[in-house]
Write a protein that holds these residues in place. Sequence first.
Motif, mmCIF file in Angstrom:
data_model
loop_
_atom_site.group_PDB
_atom_site.id
_atom_site.type_symbol
_atom_site.label_atom_id
_atom_site.label_comp_id
_atom_site.label_asym_id
_atom_site.label_seq_id
_atom_site.Cartn_x
_atom_site.Cartn_y
_atom_site.Cartn_z
ATOM 1 N N PRO A 23 0.806 -1.218 0.000
ATOM 2 C CA PRO A 23 0.000 0.000 0.000
ATOM 3 C C PRO A 23 0.843 1.274 0.000
ATOM 4 C CG PRO A 23 0.021 -0.964 2.190
ATOM 5 C CD PRO A 23 0.732 -1.934 1.273
ATOM 6 N N TYR A 24 2.147 1.146 0.193
ATOM 7 C CA TYR A 24 3.038 2.300 0.217
ATOM 8 C C TYR A 24 3.561 2.653 -1.182
ATOM 9 C CZ TYR A 24 2.747 1.542 5.198
ATOM 10 O OH TYR A 24 2.269 1.396 6.470
ATOM 11 N N PHE A 25 3.233 1.829 -2.152
ATOM 12 C CA PHE A 25 3.703 1.993 -3.527
ATOM 13 C C PHE A 25 3.165 3.276 -4.158
ATOM 14 C CE2 PHE A 25 2.736 1.301 -8.067
ATOM 15 C CZ PHE A 25 4.020 1.177 -8.559
ATOM 16 N N ILE A 26 4.059 4.000 -4.845
ATOM 17 C CA ILE A 26 3.677 5.194 -5.609
ATOM 18 C C ILE A 26 3.827 4.944 -7.101
ATOM 19 C CG2 ILE A 26 4.225 7.613 -6.111
ATOM 20 C CD1 ILE A 26 5.304 7.811 -3.212
ATOM 21 N N HIS A 27 5.025 4.462 -7.520
ATOM 22 C CA HIS A 27 5.294 4.383 -8.958
ATOM 23 C C HIS A 27 6.404 3.361 -9.233
ATOM 24 C CE1 HIS A 27 5.539 5.916 -13.076
ATOM 25 N NE2 HIS A 27 6.846 5.855 -12.955
ATOM 26 N N GLU A 28 6.288 2.706 -10.363
ATOM 27 C CA GLU A 28 7.349 1.824 -10.842
ATOM 28 C C GLU A 28 8.181 2.564 -11.881
ATOM 29 O OE1 GLU A 28 8.184 -2.363 -13.245
ATOM 30 O OE2 GLU A 28 6.125 -1.607 -13.105
ATOM 31 N N PHE A 29 9.469 2.630 -11.628
ATOM 32 C CA PHE A 29 10.435 3.118 -12.614
ATOM 33 C C PHE A 29 11.085 1.890 -13.249
ATOM 34 C CE2 PHE A 29 10.549 6.808 -9.610
ATOM 35 C CZ PHE A 29 10.191 7.806 -10.506
ATOM 36 N N GLU A 30 11.948 2.096 -14.209
ATOM 37 C CA GLU A 30 12.604 0.974 -14.878
ATOM 38 C C GLU A 30 13.419 0.129 -13.903
ATOM 39 O OE1 GLU A 30 15.637 -0.035 -18.590
ATOM 40 O OE2 GLU A 30 15.135 2.060 -18.165
ATOM 41 N N HIS A 31 14.163 0.769 -13.015
ATOM 42 C CA HIS A 31 15.083 0.042 -12.134
ATOM 43 C C HIS A 31 14.670 0.038 -10.663
ATOM 44 C CE1 HIS A 31 17.815 -0.281 -15.492
ATOM 45 N NE2 HIS A 31 17.635 1.005 -15.710
ATOM 46 N N SER A 32 13.650 0.784 -10.328
ATOM 47 C CA SER A 32 13.289 0.940 -8.922
ATOM 48 C C SER A 32 11.789 1.122 -8.763
ATOM 49 C CB SER A 32 14.000 2.170 -8.343
ATOM 50 O OG SER A 32 13.530 3.361 -8.956
ATOM 51 N N ILE A 33 11.381 1.070 -7.490
ATOM 52 C CA ILE A 33 10.016 1.479 -7.173
ATOM 53 C C ILE A 33 10.101 2.625 -6.167
ATOM 54 C CG2 ILE A 33 8.930 -0.735 -7.716
ATOM 55 C CD1 ILE A 33 8.704 -1.237 -4.669
ATOM 56 N N PHE A 34 9.117 3.476 -6.240
ATOM 57 C CA PHE A 34 9.011 4.679 -5.427
ATOM 58 C C PHE A 34 7.899 4.419 -4.416
ATOM 59 C CE2 PHE A 34 7.715 9.450 -6.077
ATOM 60 C CZ PHE A 34 8.276 9.816 -4.871
ATOM 61 N N VAL A 35 8.205 4.554 -3.127
ATOM 62 C CA VAL A 35 7.230 4.269 -2.074
ATOM 63 C C VAL A 35 7.217 5.377 -1.028
ATOM 64 C CG1 VAL A 35 7.398 1.744 -2.328
ATOM 65 C CG2 VAL A 35 8.860 2.915 -0.684
ATOM 66 N N ILE A 36 6.071 5.547 -0.403
ATOM 67 C CA ILE A 36 5.941 6.431 0.754
ATOM 68 C C ILE A 36 6.603 5.730 1.936
ATOM 69 C CG2 ILE A 36 4.222 7.221 2.470
ATOM 70 C CD1 ILE A 36 4.376 9.091 0.117
#
Length: 152
Positions: A23-36
């Motif tokens: 539920p902390y997920f914001i966005h998927e990038f090519e090499h990483s994920i962005f989370v709160i």
Amino acid sequence: MTEQHEPCIICERVTLWRSGKNPYFIHEFEHSIFVIGDHQFHGGYSLILLKKHIRELHELAPPIQSALFQEVMLAGQAIVNAFSPWKMNYACYGNSELHIHWHLFPRYESDPDRQSTPWLHASEFKHHLITPQTAQNLGKKVKEHLSLLITR
């Protein structure tokens, strides 16, 4: 490349995301994920988690290093646009969690000791844990601003 021998909380978070349960997920990038971040002592605190279990930045191929840095910068700009902090702090240590990840700390004029390291009040972070619903609400706000940056 670094081999994983012990349980890794970053890998666990990435696995949760892959299964659609983070539920902390914001966005998927090519090499990483962005989370709160799990805590919000610094409002808007977020992380970039490398998708692969790699311990050291220098173990990444140069094109991946550059791409990852761009992902960190996009995430940071989205946080700035969403929360209007006084300053942004970026940290990538990996001493406790041996998996490449970046901490993105928005700093505000109202922060205690704003000109010191954001870790100065780390003992207080546990008092600012957030619920999955709050994480989703914050993530939505950041994602709206990130979407504007990506579509430019």
